[in-house]
Design an enzyme around this catalytic site. Sequence first.
Site, PDB file in Angstrom:
ATOM      1  N   LYS A 165      -2.185  -1.577  -3.684  1.00  0.00           N
ATOM      2  CA  LYS A 165      -3.031  -0.383  -3.653  1.00  0.00           C
ATOM      3  C   LYS A 165      -2.156   0.858  -3.771  1.00  0.00           C
ATOM      4  O   LYS A 165      -1.199   0.981  -3.003  1.00  0.00           O
ATOM      5  CB  LYS A 165      -3.822  -0.344  -2.346  1.00  0.00           C
ATOM      6  CG  LYS A 165      -4.752   0.859  -2.206  1.00  0.00           C
ATOM      7  CD  LYS A 165      -5.446   0.864  -0.858  1.00  0.00           C
ATOM      8  CE  LYS A 165      -6.346   2.089  -0.735  1.00  0.00           C
ATOM      9  NZ  LYS A 165      -6.971   2.170   0.595  1.00  0.00           N
ATOM     10  N   LYS A 198       0.859  -1.183   0.000  1.00  0.00           N
ATOM     11  CA  LYS A 198       0.000   0.000   0.000  1.00  0.00           C
ATOM     12  C   LYS A 198       0.896   1.234   0.000  1.00  0.00           C
ATOM     13  O   LYS A 198       1.688   1.451   0.920  1.00  0.00           O
ATOM     14  CB  LYS A 198      -0.915   0.003   1.219  1.00  0.00           C
ATOM     15  CG  LYS A 198      -1.861   1.195   1.280  1.00  0.00           C
ATOM     16  CD  LYS A 198      -2.749   1.099   2.513  1.00  0.00           C
ATOM     17  CE  LYS A 198      -3.675   2.278   2.633  1.00  0.00           C
ATOM     18  NZ  LYS A 198      -4.529   2.192   3.837  1.00  0.00           N
TER      19      LYS A 198
END
Length: 316
Positions: A235, A181
């Site tokens: 992400k 992320k």
Amino acid sequence: MRDLVAESHLRVDDLIAPLFVREGIDEPRPIVSLPGVVQHTRSSLRDEVVQLAELGVRSVILFGVPERKDAVGSGAYDPDGVVQVALRDLRADLGDDVVVMADLCVDEYTDHGHCGIVDEHGVVDNDATVCIYAQAAVAQARAGAHVVAPSGMMDGQVAAIRSALDADGHHDVAVLAYAAKYASALYGPFRDAVDVTIVGGGDRKGYQQDWRNAREARREIALDIAEGADMVMVKPALAYLDVIADAAAHVDVPLAAYHVSGEYAMICAAAERGWIDGDAVALEHLGAIKRAGADIVLTYFTRWYAEGVRDGRIPR
């Protein structure tokens, strides 16, 4: 013929719908920066998930917006917290017909906007935060989550969560780790959706990844798998297709990618101005994520895609 020889395919059941549920509102509240997306009431969330299931959507992930926030994000692990209540509702309505996931973090619940407990210097305390995550995982599992999805990027979070779940008897609750992320500029509309502002104008670069680094993502993903992650996530998605492709080549667990709020909002904004064909670009974005190697795609386009398949606008 093009469909017959297409190298990759995106199906409705490859998609996860991110949904927001908010305490203290009587009707769904539109999110201006996420056109077509709302903060749901407890009741409207139940209706939405039933409708998604009828469209063939097989999974949703919940994000909570509490009425009150505090320094430790206690709403994240409160048995009567907004997400835990919603989880119980959805399991009562749908049983195992839809995979119900819960985002596992505390930024929606803290009054300072960080993804963990902060010390006297305003720095996130990794180990204290991981303890909170473990409590939240157990609360979500007890409420009926099939999958918990730790998104805070704390070191050791997956191991602590897996241990806590197993100790509480939730051996079958899976962990979807936000393993790679990035500290991205593409999360702005999401923060509107969950009413999060980092106090003092801070950022999350101390615990989210540097967008310039790709090899680091491979290490982070490997660590989470070693700690017991059942699935891993990259992400954002579209700006990190190289990371998705690299992960797909090296991991042997299901790989998810989050087509994030900023990626969605840019399509909506440009389409509204007539600069692009929004539907065509959305298909191209989602197809690129799948082509790069993602098995699962989290996207705010989930309902639109499912309706398009139902209506014949999108080929099955």
